[in-house]
Motif scaffolding. Structure first.
Motif, PDB file in Angstrom:
ATOM      1  N   VAL A 164      86.655   9.677 -50.355  1.00  0.00           N
ATOM      2  CA  VAL A 164      87.024   9.943 -51.752  1.00  0.00           C
ATOM      3  C   VAL A 164      87.077  11.451 -51.970  1.00  0.00           C
ATOM      4  O   VAL A 164      86.059  12.097 -52.231  1.00  0.00           O
ATOM      5  CB  VAL A 164      86.044   9.279 -52.733  1.00  0.00           C
ATOM      6  CG1 VAL A 164      86.439   9.621 -54.182  1.00  0.00           C
ATOM      7  CG2 VAL A 164      86.043   7.772 -52.535  1.00  0.00           C
ATOM      8  N   LEU A 220      90.193  -2.024 -56.987  1.00  0.00           N
ATOM      9  CA  LEU A 220      90.131  -0.611 -56.601  1.00  0.00           C
ATOM     10  C   LEU A 220      91.323  -0.248 -55.727  1.00  0.00           C
ATOM     11  O   LEU A 220      91.960   0.791 -55.909  1.00  0.00           O
ATOM     12  CB  LEU A 220      88.827  -0.329 -55.853  1.00  0.00           C
ATOM     13  CG  LEU A 220      87.536  -0.360 -56.663  1.00  0.00           C
ATOM     14  CD1 LEU A 220      86.332  -0.382 -55.731  1.00  0.00           C
ATOM     15  CD2 LEU A 220      87.459   0.852 -57.584  1.00  0.00           C
ATOM     16  N   ALA A 245      88.834   1.844 -51.085  1.00  0.00           N
ATOM     17  CA  ALA A 245      88.203   0.809 -51.900  1.00  0.00           C
ATOM     18  C   ALA A 245      86.982   0.232 -51.190  1.00  0.00           C
ATOM     19  O   ALA A 245      85.912   0.050 -51.787  1.00  0.00           O
ATOM     20  CB  ALA A 245      89.214  -0.294 -52.200  1.00  0.00           C
ATOM     21  N   ILE A 302      84.111   1.791 -62.308  1.00  0.00           N
ATOM     22  CA  ILE A 302      84.466   1.914 -60.887  1.00  0.00           C
ATOM     23  C   ILE A 302      83.493   1.113 -60.025  1.00  0.00           C
ATOM     24  O   ILE A 302      83.893   0.398 -59.101  1.00  0.00           O
ATOM     25  CB  ILE A 302      84.456   3.401 -60.471  1.00  0.00           C
ATOM     26  CG1 ILE A 302      85.584   4.145 -61.192  1.00  0.00           C
ATOM     27  CG2 ILE A 302      84.598   3.553 -58.957  1.00  0.00           C
ATOM     28  CD1 ILE A 302      85.522   5.648 -61.043  1.00  0.00           C
ATOM     29  N   HIS A 345      92.248   5.882 -64.031  1.00  0.00           N
ATOM     30  CA  HIS A 345      92.459   4.434 -64.203  1.00  0.00           C
ATOM     31  C   HIS A 345      91.268   3.751 -64.868  1.00  0.00           C
ATOM     32  O   HIS A 345      91.441   2.939 -65.782  1.00  0.00           O
ATOM     33  CB  HIS A 345      92.711   3.796 -62.836  1.00  0.00           C
ATOM     34  CG  HIS A 345      93.061   2.342 -62.909  1.00  0.00           C
ATOM     35  ND1 HIS A 345      94.352   1.902 -63.107  1.00  0.00           N
ATOM     36  CD2 HIS A 345      92.288   1.228 -62.836  1.00  0.00           C
ATOM     37  CE1 HIS A 345      94.361   0.582 -63.145  1.00  0.00           C
ATOM     38  NE2 HIS A 345      93.122   0.141 -62.973  1.00  0.00           N
ATOM     39  N   ASP A 363      92.681   9.840 -59.438  1.00  0.00           N
ATOM     40  CA  ASP A 363      93.355   8.562 -59.699  1.00  0.00           C
ATOM     41  C   ASP A 363      92.366   7.513 -60.205  1.00  0.00           C
ATOM     42  O   ASP A 363      92.663   6.752 -61.137  1.00  0.00           O
ATOM     43  CB  ASP A 363      94.048   8.064 -58.428  1.00  0.00           C
ATOM     44  CG  ASP A 363      95.255   8.921 -58.049  1.00  0.00           C
ATOM     45  OD1 ASP A 363      95.862   9.514 -58.954  1.00  0.00           O
ATOM     46  OD2 ASP A 363      95.579   9.001 -56.853  1.00  0.00           O
ATOM     47  N   LEU A 364      91.185   7.461 -59.595  1.00  0.00           N
ATOM     48  CA  LEU A 364      90.169   6.491 -60.015  1.00  0.00           C
ATOM     49  C   LEU A 364      89.679   6.782 -61.432  1.00  0.00           C
ATOM     50  O   LEU A 364      89.555   5.868 -62.253  1.00  0.00           O
ATOM     51  CB  LEU A 364      88.993   6.529 -59.035  1.00  0.00           C
ATOM     52  CG  LEU A 364      89.239   5.904 -57.662  1.00  0.00           C
ATOM     53  CD1 LEU A 364      88.198   6.395 -56.661  1.00  0.00           C
ATOM     54  CD2 LEU A 364      89.215   4.377 -57.748  1.00  0.00           C
ATOM     55  N   VAL A 399      94.776   0.688 -57.248  1.00  0.00           N
ATOM     56  CA  VAL A 399      94.988   1.950 -57.952  1.00  0.00           C
ATOM     57  C   VAL A 399      95.828   2.870 -57.080  1.00  0.00           C
ATOM     58  O   VAL A 399      95.554   3.037 -55.887  1.00  0.00           O
ATOM     59  CB  VAL A 399      93.635   2.626 -58.285  1.00  0.00           C
ATOM     60  CG1 VAL A 399      93.864   4.007 -58.897  1.00  0.00           C
ATOM     61  CG2 VAL A 399      92.836   1.746 -59.236  1.00  0.00           C
ATOM     62  N   TRP A 436      86.090  12.847 -62.529  1.00  0.00           N
ATOM     63  CA  TRP A 436      86.594  12.917 -61.160  1.00  0.00           C
ATOM     64  C   TRP A 436      85.780  13.885 -60.318  1.00  0.00           C
ATOM     65  O   TRP A 436      85.563  13.650 -59.118  1.00  0.00           O
ATOM     66  CB  TRP A 436      88.079  13.279 -61.129  1.00  0.00           C
ATOM     67  CG  TRP A 436      88.455  14.687 -61.458  1.00  0.00           C
ATOM     68  CD1 TRP A 436      88.815  15.177 -62.675  1.00  0.00           C
ATOM     69  CD2 TRP A 436      88.509  15.812 -60.550  1.00  0.00           C
ATOM     70  NE1 TRP A 436      89.092  16.521 -62.592  1.00  0.00           N
ATOM     71  CE2 TRP A 436      88.931  16.932 -61.300  1.00  0.00           C
ATOM     72  CE3 TRP A 436      88.268  15.958 -59.192  1.00  0.00           C
ATOM     73  CZ2 TRP A 436      89.097  18.193 -60.732  1.00  0.00           C
ATOM     74  CZ3 TRP A 436      88.436  17.219 -58.606  1.00  0.00           C
ATOM     75  CH2 TRP A 436      88.837  18.315 -59.377  1.00  0.00           C
ATOM     76  N   VAL A 458      94.673   5.104 -53.870  1.00  0.00           N
ATOM     77  CA  VAL A 458      93.380   4.631 -53.364  1.00  0.00           C
ATOM     78  C   VAL A 458      93.572   3.801 -52.099  1.00  0.00           C
ATOM     79  O   VAL A 458      93.394   4.281 -50.992  1.00  0.00           O
ATOM     80  CB  VAL A 458      92.602   3.842 -54.438  1.00  0.00           C
ATOM     81  CG1 VAL A 458      91.281   3.316 -53.887  1.00  0.00           C
ATOM     82  CG2 VAL A 458      92.326   4.751 -55.634  1.00  0.00           C
TER      83      VAL A 458
END
Length: 742
Positions: free
Chosen positions: A580, A606, A617, A598, A591, A587-588, A609, A569, A612
């Motif tokens: 971002v 995207l 996305a 990603i 996941h 979170d990305l 999630v 992250w 997000v």
């Protein structure tokens, strides 16, 4: 003959061993901080006595014994620590009507006989733990349950006693106290003056930032040079002297506690133990007296030696505090009355523009320096050309300036009556102030103008590089603003060491040594001037006068190596993908687990999630469509930067496809820890409850999510049920779902 086991060691020997170990650790720490309080000979005498005990009783020797250590720890790793009792935040009142409404709600439930009023210091909340009168831990507030260990730094604060004073009464077995660490106003001015003269880094914006930055120094010797102070304002866990800690520890003020009966009485006891207290708190009987206290300090705001941003009002009686209780967010028995931000007038000398890391070009006001809310202000953001027009300010105007939230300088508007006709309007430049590229909108309808020369604009690269090194990204302390400027905008004849941030991990010492650069102001991106010559300040940042590498070079390369292993992250944040930030990046990463996943995910995948959404996305997909962005990833990967998070394959995927919402405080999990546990088992932790939610897990003080789960009929679990859900899956957890009607 040595004893066969630890039960053969006399109690007096154990106690003396513990006392000597503690005392030697303290003296060793003070020695390495440059402030010893005993001579070397006295230290050696204590060490000889300890060695003698351990030779006779070798079972007392552990790796933590001073006889087994070399030197003393002089760095801080900010390890996470859990508070003994949760640190609550306060609700706010912004006018006297709201303050009166709070008092009416409190007195409607219980008859309030007295209020304690105290100043709300604009500092950093900390939690101190004393065991048998000795300071053993200090931590930041964190999320209220878990903070960061800053013990070594707090021990440098003169106001904080290493040992409690037992001249009046014995020290408790355990005492947890809360307080505010701050930098006095005069000390702050002196610190910034010293920083400006030495050019060691950018001056602090205000005393609170200075205090926070000082407490988070990784070398406590730096903290020791900052004249921090502290005032105590609360008590957490408590065990009376001579009591059993496991059996008799209570929350101060609870029904089981017979020591602390009120806030003011607690302050009296804390003062007897030598803890630093405010001399400005006051116990009053009526709300009229509370309002009088509020008004007095609003008019005499700069009378205290520290910055304040309001008043805290508490119900004085602990018994009444207990009856009033707390909401999920704050205690009902206390409130913070926030003063409005201070406003002053000054002259708007000019409006200039700066370029940020995403190419956004932002106007800012240059003003005649003026003191507002306790600190000197010379610059203030104006956001964009439309905001300048909306405020109606002209260059040369007398303007009203305030600090929004007492932190960010903000131009409110012009004093039109003071215009004399010499004022002129601001015109947004057509070209980038850093590289000369024509400015434009990134998308039709954007209010912001941006420089499209993203890769090569030296201003954007400087700002991106500085951001890569920030604590929210890869946390490279040695890569500050001057270093980022040196790497991207060296003076002739040197060439920039970096074409873009992709080259960061391929730097060599040979590239760095010839570099000379201006020292830029991070607020304005303009060269600072040397106070002696009046000329722009130029430094050779990486080489000393002999042309050899400074210590900062070794530190930089060491930290670059450490940065390669940061979690995914942080790498995502460091890439400066528009929109971002840390929350979306976490979170990305949780996941998808890898940067490749990603990059390869579709826009809808995207957006699905949690945290997000479609805007982020779309921004991610657009970022990866740029060739030089992918080149940065390729270079970082080749240099060894971590591009994926490890997955524990041994964990069962019990929650594949299951959505879980956690609300309230869990004993065994932090909020992020609970989300991580769900993600590790294939589930999805979300922030909102819907009919599609699989389970809602409730802890202490659940919020509206619990009510919504009841309304929608979503299965509800307590912490025990959550553990079963994690280990055995939904079917096993169904048997443990709570019945809200019972």
């Amino acid at each position: 003959m040595a004893p066969d086991n630890t039960t053969d060691i006399p109690d007096k020997v154990r106690e003396r061993h513990e006392e000597l170990s503690r005392e030697l650790d303290d003296h060793s720490y003070r020695y390495y901080m440059g402030a010893p309080v005993i001579s070397d000979a006295e230290y050696d005498t204590l060490m000889l006595e300890l060695r003698g005990i351990e030779e006779e009783y070798p079972l007392l020797v552990t790796q933590d014994s001073p006889t087994q250590k070399v030197g003393s720890p002089i760095s801080v790793d900010f390890a996470a620590v859990e508070h003994l009792v949760r640190m609550e935040s306060l609700g706010n009142a912004f006018d006297l009507d709201e303050l009166g409404a709070w008092a009416d709600r409190a007195s409607a439930e219980v008859p309030v006989e007295a209020y304690l009023c105290e100043l709300k210091i604009d500092g950093l909340a900390v939690d101190l733990v004393y065991e048998k009168g000795r300071l053993v831990r200090a931590a930041t507030r964190g999320d209220g349950r878990v903070g960061e260990d800053i013990t070594l730094n707090v021990r440098t604060i003169a106001d904080v006693p290493e040992r409690l004073d037992e001249s009046v009464r014995p020290a408790p077995e355990l005492l947890e106290v809360r307080g505010e660490v701050f930098l006095p106003v005069e000390a702050f001015a002196e610190l910034n003056r010293r920083i400006t003269e030495t050019g060691e880094h950018t001056p602090f914006a205000n005393p609170r930032n200075a205090a926070a930055g000082s407490l988070r120094q990784k070398d406590p010797r730096v903290t020791a040079t900052r004249p921090l102070s502290m005032i105590v304002h609360g008590v957490g866990a408590y065990t009376p002297a001579g009591s059993d800690r496991e059996r008799d520890t209570v929350v101060a003020g609870d029904a089981e506690d017979t020591t602390f009966t009120s806030q003011s009485q607690a302050y009296a006891l804390l003062g007897e133990w030598g803890l630093p207290l405010s001399d400005r708190y006051k116990v009053v009987r009526t709300m009229d007296e509370v309002r009088e206290y509020v008004r007095y300090y609003q008019e005499h705001r700069h009378e205290p030696p520290y910055e304040i941003d309001g008043i805290v009002v508490k119900v004085d009686s602990f018994a009444l505090q207990r009856r009033l209780g707390s909401t999920s967010r704050a205690p009902r028995w206390a409130i913070a009355y926030k003063y409005p931000p201070e406003e002053v007038t000054t002259t708007l000398v000019d409006i200039k523009v700066g370029v940020g890391r995403t190419g956004r070009v932002t106007p800012y006001g240059v003003m005649e320096p003026v003191t507002v809310a306790g600190s000197e202000v010379e610059f203030a953001t104006l956001h964009n050309a439309q905001e300048v027009a909306r405020k109606g300010v002209l260059i040369g105007d007398t303007v009203v300036l305030r600090k929004a939230g007492d932190v960010i300088p903000e131009i409110v508007g012009p004093v039109v009556d003071r215009r004399d006709g010499s004022e002129r309007p601001f015109t947004m430049p057509e070209k980038c102030p850093e590289c000369g590229t024509p400015l434009g909108q990134q998308k039709e309808g954007d209010v912001d103008l941006r420089c499209p020369n993203a890769r090569s604009c030296p201003g954007q690269l400087r700002e991106r590089l500085f951001f890569v090194a920030s604590r929210k990204a890869l946390d490279i302390e040695a890569l500050g603003y001057v270093a980022a400027t040196a790497l991207t905008q060296p003076l002739e004849p040197a060439e920039p060491a970096l074409r873009d941030e992709g080259d960061l991990f391929d730097l060599t010492v040979e590239q760095l040594l010839p570099i000379r650069t201006y020292v830029l102001d991070p607020d304005t991106s303009e060269p600072k001037t040397d106070p002696k010559t009046g000329e722009p300040k130029v430094v050779s940042f990486f080489a000393n006068k002999q042309g050899e590498p400074k210590k900062t070079v070794e530190k930089l390369f060491q930290q670059l190596e450490e940065a390669k292993s940061r979690p995914l992250w942080r790498v995502l944040v460091a890439l400066s993908i528009r929109h971002v930030g840390p929350r979306a990046a976490e979170d990305l990463a949780r996941h998808f687990r890898s940067l490749d996943a990603i990059r390869d995910a579709g826009e809808e995948e995207l957006a699905a999630v949690d945290g997000v959404g479609p805007t982020i996305a779309r921004s991610i997909k657009e970022w990866f469509e740029v060739d030089w962005h992918n080149e940065i990833v390729r270079k970082w990967r080749a240099a060894g930067v971590r591009m994926e998070d490890e997955v524990d394959e041994s964990r069962p995927r019990t929650l594949e496809g299951v959505t879980v919402v956690v609300t309230g405080s869990l004993e065994g999990f932090s909020r992020d820890g609970a989300k991580e546990a769900v993600a590790e088992r294939g589930g999805r932790a979300t922030a909102s409850v819907s009919k599609k939610t699989g389970f809602v897990v409730v802890g202490d003080s659940p919020g509206s999510k619990y009510d919504k789960a009841v309304k929608l009929g979503v299965p509800i679990l307590d912490e025990q049920g959550f553990r079963v859900l994690l280990e055995s899956g939904p079917e096993a957890a169904e048997a443990l779902r709570l019945n809200p009607s019972s």
